[in-house]
Design an enzyme around this catalytic site. Structure first.
Site, PDB file in Angstrom:
ATOM      1  CE  LYS A  16      76.081  -5.273   5.016  1.00  0.00           C
ATOM      2  NZ  LYS A  16      75.920  -3.937   5.840  1.00  0.00           N
ATOM      3  CE1 TYR A  56      79.432  -0.735   3.192  1.00  0.00           C
ATOM      4  CE2 TYR A  56      81.242  -2.064   4.582  1.00  0.00           C
ATOM      5  CZ  TYR A  56      79.922  -1.865   4.075  1.00  0.00           C
ATOM      6  OH  TYR A  56      78.939  -2.868   4.198  1.00  0.00           O
ATOM      7  CG  PHE A  64      78.163   4.381  10.721  1.00  0.00           C
ATOM      8  CD1 PHE A  64      78.495   3.684   9.610  1.00  0.00           C
ATOM      9  CD2 PHE A  64      77.401   5.378  10.614  1.00  0.00           C
ATOM     10  CE1 PHE A  64      78.004   4.018   8.411  1.00  0.00           C
ATOM     11  CE2 PHE A  64      76.723   5.711   9.393  1.00  0.00           C
ATOM     12  CZ  PHE A  64      77.058   4.633   8.197  1.00  0.00           C
ATOM     13  NE  ARG A  92      70.414  -0.030  -2.308  1.00  0.00           N
ATOM     14  CZ  ARG A  92      71.100   0.379  -1.406  1.00  0.00           C
ATOM     15  NH1 ARG A  92      72.197  -0.336  -0.875  1.00  0.00           N
ATOM     16  NH2 ARG A  92      70.985   1.530  -0.670  1.00  0.00           N
ATOM     17  CB  THR A  98      70.077   0.840   5.412  1.00  0.00           C
ATOM     18  OG1 THR A  98      70.192   1.285   3.871  1.00  0.00           O
ATOM     19  CG2 THR A  98      71.467   0.821   5.872  1.00  0.00           C
ATOM     20  NE  ARG A 109      70.027  -4.465   4.541  1.00  0.00           N
ATOM     21  CZ  ARG A 109      70.523  -3.701   3.640  1.00  0.00           C
ATOM     22  NH1 ARG A 109      69.689  -2.961   3.152  1.00  0.00           N
ATOM     23  NH2 ARG A 109      71.888  -3.695   3.361  1.00  0.00           N
ATOM     24  CG  ASN A 126      72.351  -3.801   7.267  1.00  0.00           C
ATOM     25  OD1 ASN A 126      73.514  -4.261   7.082  1.00  0.00           O
ATOM     26  ND2 ASN A 126      72.163  -2.727   6.674  1.00  0.00           N
ATOM     27  CG  HIS A 129      76.918  -4.445   0.384  1.00  0.00           C
ATOM     28  ND1 HIS A 129      76.918  -3.132   0.702  1.00  0.00           N
ATOM     29  CD2 HIS A 129      77.409  -4.491  -0.911  1.00  0.00           C
ATOM     30  CE1 HIS A 129      77.355  -2.573  -0.434  1.00  0.00           C
ATOM     31  NE2 HIS A 129      77.543  -3.394  -1.202  1.00  0.00           N
ATOM     32  CD  GLU A 140      79.524  -1.844  -3.778  1.00  0.00           C
ATOM     33  OE1 GLU A 140      78.829  -2.639  -4.004  1.00  0.00           O
ATOM     34  OE2 GLU A 140      79.301  -0.839  -3.141  1.00  0.00           O
TER      35      GLU A 140
HETATM   36  P1  RTP Z   1      74.599  -1.526   2.136  1.00  0.00           P
HETATM   37  O1  RTP Z   1      75.969  -0.683   1.387  1.00  0.00           O
HETATM   38  O2  RTP Z   1      75.253  -2.250   3.102  1.00  0.00           O
HETATM   39  O3  RTP Z   1      73.774  -2.278   1.337  1.00  0.00           O
HETATM   40  O4  RTP Z   1      73.824  -0.567   2.865  1.00  0.00           O
HETATM   41  P2  RTP Z   1      73.232   0.876   2.480  1.00  0.00           P
HETATM   42  O5  RTP Z   1      73.726   1.286   1.298  1.00  0.00           O
HETATM   43  O6  RTP Z   1      71.853   0.447   2.364  1.00  0.00           O
HETATM   44  O7  RTP Z   1      73.740   1.844   3.601  1.00  0.00           O
HETATM   45  P3  RTP Z   1      74.745   2.994   3.852  1.00  0.00           P
HETATM   46  O8  RTP Z   1      74.527   4.024   4.440  1.00  0.00           O
HETATM   47  O9  RTP Z   1      75.637   3.055   2.359  1.00  0.00           O
HETATM   48  O10 RTP Z   1      75.612   2.027   5.181  1.00  0.00           O
HETATM   49  C1  RTP Z   1      76.301   0.915   4.792  1.00  0.00           C
HETATM   50  C2  RTP Z   1      76.137   0.048   5.809  1.00  0.00           C
HETATM   51  O11 RTP Z   1      76.724   0.865   7.147  1.00  0.00           O
HETATM   52  C3  RTP Z   1      76.184   0.082   8.267  1.00  0.00           C
HETATM   53  N1  RTP Z   1      75.544   1.446   8.858  1.00  0.00           N
HETATM   54  N2  RTP Z   1      75.533   1.715  10.146  1.00  0.00           N
HETATM   55  N3  RTP Z   1      74.269   4.516  12.033  1.00  0.00           N
HETATM   56  C4  RTP Z   1      74.679   3.316  11.608  1.00  0.00           C
HETATM   57  O12 RTP Z   1      75.372   2.773  12.774  1.00  0.00           O
HETATM   58  C5  RTP Z   1      74.778   2.883  10.460  1.00  0.00           C
HETATM   59  N4  RTP Z   1      74.457   3.352   9.544  1.00  0.00           N
HETATM   60  C6  RTP Z   1      74.906   2.528   8.344  1.00  0.00           C
HETATM   61  C7  RTP Z   1      75.284  -0.775   7.661  1.00  0.00           C
HETATM   62  O13 RTP Z   1      75.690  -1.894   7.749  1.00  0.00           O
HETATM   63  C8  RTP Z   1      74.990  -0.402   6.311  1.00  0.00           C
HETATM   64  O14 RTP Z   1      74.542  -1.404   5.533  1.00  0.00           O
END
Ligand code: RTP
Length: 162
Positions: A16, A56, A64, A92, A98, A109, A126, A129, A140
């Site tokens: 990112k 997304y 967010f 992962r 996350t 991370r 973070n 991705h 994707e």
């Molecule tokens: P990623 O897709 O980036 O690998 O992350 P993830 O699946 O582990 O998490 P996801 O819930 O899909 O969230 C995607 C990205 O959104 C941002 N995020 N911000 N509460 C918050 O402010 C919040 N929660 C999620 C993070 O950048 C997360 O990686």
């Protein structure tokens, strides 16, 4: 034939904007190489908001979401496709949880994500991705890469590596 099916799993990994700006492309690539995964596509790209809204789209109702899209569009992202047996799930695990507050040391991370003082940003920045399932990885990869950008190659000497 069966072995081939097992090893052709692919995942989409992105460094990112915060990871690119902090010089973490190299260490992140190294972690995947060190686990024996194969890099089949890579590019540096500043994505448009429209592109990131598609990427997304499952999160579009989250509070967010607008901030996430703005941050992801704020600078270049290093987009990659990695290939290998169980690479989605293992990828992962290599990334870690996350939320940087929960990511374990030894994960990308857990070793690199900075815990910010601003509460609303502490999850978002973070570093990287990774696709969360084989199906989302396919979607994707198709969003970020053209078919001809994916390299089909094999290490010349090691037929036990992907
Ligand atoms: P990623 O897709 O980036 O690998 O992350 P993830 O699946 O582990 O998490 P996801 O819930 O899909 O969230 C995607 C990205 O959104 C941002 N995020 N911000 N509460 C918050 O402010 C919040 N929660 C999620 C993070 O950048 C997360 O990686």
């Amino acid at each position: 034939q069966k072995q081939n099916e097992m090893t052709t799993e692919q995942t989409f990994i992105a460094v990112k904007p915060d990871g690119v700006q902090r010089g973490l492309i190299g260490p992140i690539i190294s972690r995947f190489e060190n686990r024996g995964f194969k890099l089949v596509a890579i590019k540096l790209m500043t994505a448009s908001k429209e592109h990131l809204e598609k990427h997304y789209e499952d999160l579009s109702s989250k509070p967010f979401f607008p901030g996430l899209v703005t941050y992801m569009a704020s600078g270049p992202v290093c987009a990659m496709v990695w290939e290998g047996r169980d690479v989605v799930k293992t990828g992962r695990a290599i990334l870690g949880a996350t939320n940087p507050l929960q990511s374990a040391p030894g994960t990308i991370r857990g070793d690199f994500a900075i815990i910010l003082i601003w509460h609303e940003q502490d999850v978002g920045r973070n570093v990287c991705h990774g696709s969360d399932a084989v199906d989302s990885a396919k979607k994707e990869i198709a969003l970020w890469f053209k078919e001809e950008e994916l390299q089909k190659w094999k290490p010349a000497q090691f037929d036990w590596v992907y």
